[in-house]
Design an enzyme around this catalytic site. Structure first.
Site, short mmCIF file in Angstrom:
data_model
loop_
_atom_site.label_atom_id
_atom_site.label_comp_id
_atom_site.label_asym_id
_atom_site.label_seq_id
_atom_site.Cartn_x
_atom_site.Cartn_y
_atom_site.Cartn_z
N THR A 132 2.49 1.85 1.26
CA THR A 132 3.62 2.20 0.41
C THR A 132 4.93 2.29 1.21
O THR A 132 4.90 2.52 2.43
CB THR A 132 3.33 3.57 -0.25
OG1 THR A 132 4.52 4.10 -0.80
CG2 THR A 132 2.81 4.60 0.76
N ASP A 133 6.04 2.16 0.50
CA ASP A 133 7.35 2.35 1.15
C ASP A 133 7.61 3.82 1.46
O ASP A 133 8.53 4.15 2.21
CB ASP A 133 8.48 1.78 0.27
CG ASP A 133 8.61 2.43 -1.10
OD1 ASP A 133 7.78 3.29 -1.45
OD2 ASP A 133 9.54 2.06 -1.85
N GLU A 134 6.78 4.72 0.86
CA GLU A 134 7.06 6.16 1.03
C GLU A 134 6.86 6.62 2.47
O GLU A 134 7.34 7.68 2.85
CB GLU A 134 6.20 6.97 0.05
CG GLU A 134 6.45 6.54 -1.38
CD GLU A 134 5.93 7.47 -2.46
OE1 GLU A 134 5.76 8.66 -2.20
OE2 GLU A 134 5.69 6.96 -3.57
N TYR A 158 1.02 13.06 0.62
CA TYR A 158 0.60 11.69 0.27
C TYR A 158 1.15 10.69 1.28
O TYR A 158 0.40 9.92 1.89
CB TYR A 158 1.07 11.32 -1.15
CG TYR A 158 1.03 9.83 -1.43
CD1 TYR A 158 -0.18 9.14 -1.44
CD2 TYR A 158 2.20 9.10 -1.67
CE1 TYR A 158 -0.23 7.76 -1.68
CE2 TYR A 158 2.16 7.73 -1.91
CZ TYR A 158 0.94 7.07 -1.91
OH TYR A 158 0.90 5.71 -2.13
N LYS A 162 -0.76 8.33 4.10
CA LYS A 162 -0.66 6.85 4.13
C LYS A 162 -0.09 6.39 5.47
O LYS A 162 -0.53 5.38 6.03
CB LYS A 162 0.22 6.34 2.98
CG LYS A 162 -0.37 6.48 1.59
CD LYS A 162 -1.65 5.69 1.36
CE LYS A 162 -1.44 4.18 1.32
NZ LYS A 162 -2.69 3.46 0.94
#
Ligand code: NAD
Ligand code: TYD
Length: 366
Positions: A132-134, A158, A162
Site C-alpha cells: 500500500t501507499d500508506e 496497519y 505492511k
C-alpha cells in the site's frame, strides 16, 4: 499455475476473476476466510477447472510446504492481510500476526520451494507482494506525490505492519536473491469492497437511511484507483517487472473525503432517488429527500493521515501500464454494482456470507 493468497477478499477476488477472464492458467486461492473473506465473490468460478480454493492461514508453515509441493506454482501473488486501519487501531495484534509473521512464513515457504527449483523454473519463479501507499506516511497539501524512493514513515499499526512486510520481502531479494516484486498501490474502490471502508460504507448506509460518518473535517485526501486497474497493474508487474524492484500503482485521482461522499450522494440521488425508494432517515424518522442530508461529521480517527498521493510514472515509463478508468467512470460503475448486487450487500450485513464455507464443503466443492 499461480498461488494467490487472500483471493476471497476485495482486491484478491477481483484479481482472481480477472485472471480467469484473461488467461487459461490455473489459480490456487489460499485464504483463511476472516471476516473480510467472502467466497460469494467467486461464485461465478464454481465448477471451473481453472480455479481451486483452499481454506488456510498464511501463517501455517506445514500447510504452505504441502501446497508448494503439490501444486508447483510458478508465482505467488500475495494479497492476504488485515487491511482496515480502524481495526488496526482497535486491535493491532492480528495485523502483526498476519501482515508481518504471516508474510514471513509465506516468504520462508516460497524460499525453500524456490531453492529446490532448477533451470528455467527457478529463473521464471516470482513472488509478488501487494502493498500500500500508506507505508510512506502522510503528505502536506503541496508536497510531491510518493515515489518508489520516498522514505517509509508509517503512522498506523496497519501501515506499520505492511511496511514491516515490505522490508522483509526486500531483504529476501538482497540476502537470498529471491525473485521478488513489490507493488505499492493507492486506495482502491469497486465491486466486492467490504462495507467497512469509506466508499461502500457510504453507499450502503445512504440506501438504509443511516448516518454517513465523515471523520474530522472531511478534508483528508486519498488517491483513488478502480480495482480492475490495480489488478491489471499487478498482472503487468508479474509479467515484466524487474526482480527486487518496487512499483507504485495509482490513478492520479486525488479527492477529499467530503468530495467523495458528495459525489456518491449525487450519483445515488440520480440512480436511486431516496423519495422513490421510500428511504427514511434513521435518526430523525423523516423521509430522506437527498442523500447528502445524512452526512454527519464524527470524531476524527486517531493519527489520521492527511493526504496520500501516488506518483505512478515509473510503472508507466518502464512497463507501459496506465489505468483505463477515470474516477468518474469508475465511481459510476461502482455505485451501479452496489445497486445491482443488493443481495451480496445483504449477505454481508446479516453475516450469511459466512455460510458459504459450510455450503462449499457440504457439496464437496473447494
Ligand atoms: P481485504 O481485507 O478485503 O481481504 C483480505 C483477504 O485476506 C481476506 O479474504 C481474508 O480472509 C484474507 N486473510 C486475512 N488474513 C489471512 C491469513 N492469515 N491467511 C490467509 N488469508 C488471510 O483486503 P483488500 O482490500 O482486498 O487488500 C488486499 C491487499 O492489498 C492487502 O495486502 C492490502 O494491504 C493491499 N492494498 C489494499 C488497498 C485497498 O485500498 N483496499 C490498497 C493498496 C494495497
Ligand atoms: P478507508 O476506506 O478506511 O481507507 P484508508 O484509511 O486505508 O485510507 O478510509 C478512507 C478515508 O475515509 C480515510 O481518510 C478515513 C475516511 N473515513 C471516514 O471519513 N468515514 C468512515 O466511515 C470511514 C470508514 C473512513
Amino acid at each position: 499455475m499461480i498461488l494467490v493468497t487472500g483471493g476471497a477478499g476485495f482486491i484478491g477476488s477481483n484479481f482472481v476473476l480477472r485472471w480467469c477472464a484473461h488467461t487459461d492458467e490455473k489459480v490456487l486461492n489460499l485464504d483463511a476466510l476472516t471476516y473480510a473473506g467472502n467466497l460469494a465473490n467467486l461464485q461465478s468460478l464454481n465448477g471451473s477447472e481453472q480455479y481451486q480454493f483452499v481454506q488456510g492461514n498464511i501463517g501455517d508453515a506445514s500447510l504452505l510446504t504441502r501446497l508448494f509441493a503439490e501444486h508447483h506454482p510458478r508465482a505467488v501473488v500475495h494479497f492476504a492481510a488485515e487491511s482496515h486501519v480502524d481495526r488496526s487501531i482497535a486491535g493491532p495484534e492480528a495485523f502483526v500476526e498476519t501482515n508481518v509473521v504471516g508474510t514471513f512464513r509465506l516468504l520462508e515457504a516460497a524460499r525453500s520451494y524456490w531453492n529446490k527449483l532448477e533451470g528455467a523454473a527457478k529463473t521464471a519463479f516470482r513472488f509478488l507482494h501487494v502493498s500500500t501507499d500508506e507505508v510512506y506516511g502522510t503528505l502536506g497539501v503541496s508536497d510531491p506525490a510518493f515515489t518508489e524512493i520516498t522514505a517509509y514513515a508509517p503512522n498506523s499499526p496497519y501501515s506499520a505492519s505492511k511496511a514491516a512486510s515490505d522490508h522483509l520481502v526486500r531483504s529476501y531479494f538482497h540476502t537470498y536473491g529471491m525473485p521478488v516484486l513489490t507493488t505499492n498501490c493507492s486506495n482502491n474502490y469497486g465491486p466486492f469492497h467490504f462495507p467497512e471502508k469509506l466508499i461502500p460504507l457510504m453507499i450502503v448506509n445512504a440506501l438504509a437511511g443511516k448516518a454517513l460518518p465523515v471523520y474530522g473535517d472531511g478534508q483528508q485526501i486519498r488517491d483513488w484507483l478502480y480495482v480492475e486497474d490495480h489488478c491489471s497493474g499487478i498482472r503487468r508487474v508479474l509479467e515484466a517487472g524487474v526482480c527486487g524492484q518496487t512499483y507504485n500503482i495509482g490513478g492520479w485521482n486525488e479527492k477529499t473525503n467530503i468530495d467523495i461522499v458528495h459525489t456518491l450522494c449525487s450519483l445515488l440521488d440520480e440512480m436511486a432517488p431516496a423519495a422513490q425508494r421510500g428511504v427514511i432517515n434513521q435518526q430523525s424518522g423523516k423521509p430522506v429527500l437527498q442523500y447528502a442530508e445524512l452526512i454527519t461529521y464524527v470524531t476524527d480517527r486517531p493519527g489520521h493521515d492527511r493526504r496520500y498521493a501516488i506518483d505512478a510514472r515509473k510503472i508507466e515509463r518502464e512497463l507501459g501500464w496506465k489505468p483505463t478508468e477515470t474516477f468518474e467512470t469508475g465511481i459510476r460503475k461502482t455505485v451501479e454494482w452496489y445497486l445491482n448486487n443488493q443481495q451480496w450487500v445483504a449477505g454481508v450485513i446479516d453475516g450469511s456470507y459466512r455460510d458459504w464455507v459450510a455450503k462449499q464443503y457440504e457439496t464437496g466443492k473447494q
